[in-house]
Write an enzyme that holds these catalytic residues in place. Structure first.
Site, PDB file in Angstrom:
ATOM      1  N   HIS A 313       0.975  -1.310   0.076  1.00  0.00           N
ATOM      2  CA  HIS A 313       0.034   0.108   0.122  1.00  0.00           C
ATOM      3  C   HIS A 313       0.930   1.225  -0.063  1.00  0.00           C
ATOM      4  O   HIS A 313       1.969   1.221   0.735  1.00  0.00           O
ATOM      5  CB  HIS A 313      -0.978   0.010   1.179  1.00  0.00           C
ATOM      6  N   ASP A 371      -8.072  -5.544   0.331  1.00  0.00           N
ATOM      7  CA  ASP A 371      -8.577  -6.492  -0.912  1.00  0.00           C
ATOM      8  C   ASP A 371      -8.161  -7.783  -0.948  1.00  0.00           C
ATOM      9  O   ASP A 371      -8.816  -8.660  -1.605  1.00  0.00           O
ATOM     10  CB  ASP A 371      -8.019  -5.657  -2.172  1.00  0.00           C
TER      11      ASP A 371
END
Ligand code: CMC
Length: 436
Positions: A313, A371
């Protein structure tokens, strides 16, 4: 903005006069150096592709501490919101700045639930798409088309219009996503039912048919609601910044949100949950758990172009707090549906274990993101992989519209207009065609 006593001084090796730049304090998080007058004072721009060190706006909505793995909406930790509130409470919070009291909660829930129907014309518009069109292509079109249907809430300078547009978007997104799904399946659209919860209504519009009553499973309803909460907002990510930039021209709010949907589609952003599930299915098809080691070698090989989807991320350099909550939901849903031995889930656990121990991932601070698990949960619920990003878009709509409305109400807002470092040809003359 709170001006700091501290100032930044920029000096230049070529002897040009140094300049002082003001610094502003954030309530938490890094201070910012105000470079707005830099060009006027020095004739120079700053260079920051990917916005690695650039705050594009001031915002009071969401705060992320990427090193701590902390996510706060209006100051409230995501863990508390996910366990003590529902998605519509979170929407109220993001839009209005605080959680609703009992009356406000009731009124807000009623308001949203009573705007879930879309103009009947929408289904004729939908018919123009091929049945096998990707749901995100369809959704980009449908959300953009809202701008052609709701002319009475598009004056962005009118706070009441902005509020109505926000409610309409939050209320109608589940209907549009479910319509996109039903259209692809060739099944009749299910009209919303206002006695159901936001998540329950969505599940019924997705999986119900006119042939029999649809009974909402409370475990799945809770899981769906949690997916919505965990995706509701994430400060200035790519799609939110797209919505702000698009909206900064003063465009129609529904059109600005459609731009956000388009941006979210990419696999480096909202498309990661779909890409993650596709990756798991591919590993499964190529030998499953036994081939995980081989796959990880490919991921670590820079030349292979293979990434471990659902990992890493830009901001979180620690465990994504949403991933922890999603993992919990994942366990609950798999248990409730008797899918604990689901091979893809086992595969995901194996990948996660290796990645959390492997030097490549540890050194780069790559952890599972939301996710990684949301795809598994959605698959267990029966949502087709191609619709995962559409669900993300549904949930993120509140974040987009809250951020857009915050920008429009900010007296400092200007049309977004980045500058560039030009690396093309300098001025030249066109030669006659026989000399080129
Ligand atoms: N698999 C393998 N290597 C990775 C991965 C990954 N998933 N993510 C980052 N790296 C490596 C990258 O190659 C680089 O290595 P090096 O320093 O040796 O060149 C290092 O880690 C730093 O990565 P980066 O690409 O500079 O990081 P970024 O901030 O530009 O990218 C990201 C962030 C999310 C785009 C990236 O981690 C990625 O592509 N992840 C997979 C896609 C994904 O899961 N995206 C969902 C994000 S969460 C949902 C959302 O907010 O939309």
């Amino acid at each position: 903005m709170k001006l700091s006593d501290n100032k930044a001084t920029m000096s230049f090796a070529n002897g040009a006069p140094s300049i002082e730049l003001p610094i502003y304090h954030g309530n938490i998080g890094p201070d910012v150096i105000d470079i707005r007058k830099l060009y006027a004072q020095t004739g120079m721009f700053t260079y920051d592709p990917g916005f690695l060190s650039t705050a594009s706006c001031q915002s009071a909505i969401t705060y992320i501490d990427g090193d701590k793995g902390e996510l706060l909406h209006r100051g409230y930790p995501i863990e508390q919101l996910a366990t003590q509130c529902d998605y519509l409470d979170t929407c109220y919070l993001l839009l209005n700045g605080d959680l609703p009291n009992a009356t406000e909660r009731n009124d807000f829930h009623k308001l949203v639930i009573n705007h879930t129907m879309v103009n009947e014309q929408m289904q004729f518009f939908l018919r123009g798409f091929r049945r096998d069109a990707h749901p995100m292509a369809v959704l980009t079109g449908l959300v953009g088309a809202l701008s052609a249907f709701y002319h009475d809430s598009t004056d962005i300078n009118n706070p009441e219009h902005r509020r109505i547009a926000a409610i309409r978007l939050i209320a109608k997104m589940p209907t549009l996503v479910a319509m996109a799904y039903k259209y692809g399946m060739g099944q009749p659209y299910m009209y919303p039912r206002n006695e159901l919860s936001y998540a329950g209504n969505f599940l019924r519009m997705m999986f119900g048919t006119p042939c029999e009553d649809y009974k909402v499973n409370p475990v799945i309803e809770k899981a769906m609601d949690r997916i919505f909460i965990l995706h509701a907002d994430h400060e200035q990510n790519a799609s939110t910044s797209t919505v702000r930039l698009c909206g900064s021209s003063g465009t129609n709010p529904f059109a600005a949100i459609a731009a956000g949907v388009a941006c979210l589609w990419g696999p480096a952003h909202g498309g990661a949950n779909e890409a993650c599930l596709n990756m798991l299915e591919e590993i499964q098809a190529n030998g499953g758990v036994a081939k995980v080691g081989q796959f990880m070698e490919q991921v670590k090989d820079k030349n292979s172009g293979v990434k471990l989807m659902g990992f890493g991320h830009r901001v979180y350099k620690n465990y994504d707090p949403r991933a922890k909550l999603m993992q919990e939901t994942c366990n609950e849903v798999l248990a409730a549906l008797g899918l604990e031995n689901d091979p893809l889930f086992k595969l995901a656990k194996q990948l996660e274990k290796i990645a959390l121990e492997d030097d490549y991932f540890v050194q780069r601070k790559l952890y599972p993101n939301v996710d990684f698990y949301s795809g598994i949960v959605q698959r267990a619920i029966g949502i087709p992989v191609s619709l995962f990003t559409g669900i993300f878009a549904l949930a993120r709509t509140v974040g987009w519209i809250a951020q857009l409305n915050e920008m429009l109400a900010d007296p400092e807002y200007k049309i977004g207009r980045p500058r560039q470092l030009f690396s093309g040809n300098v001025k030249r003359d066109i030669k006659p065609i026989d000399q080129r």
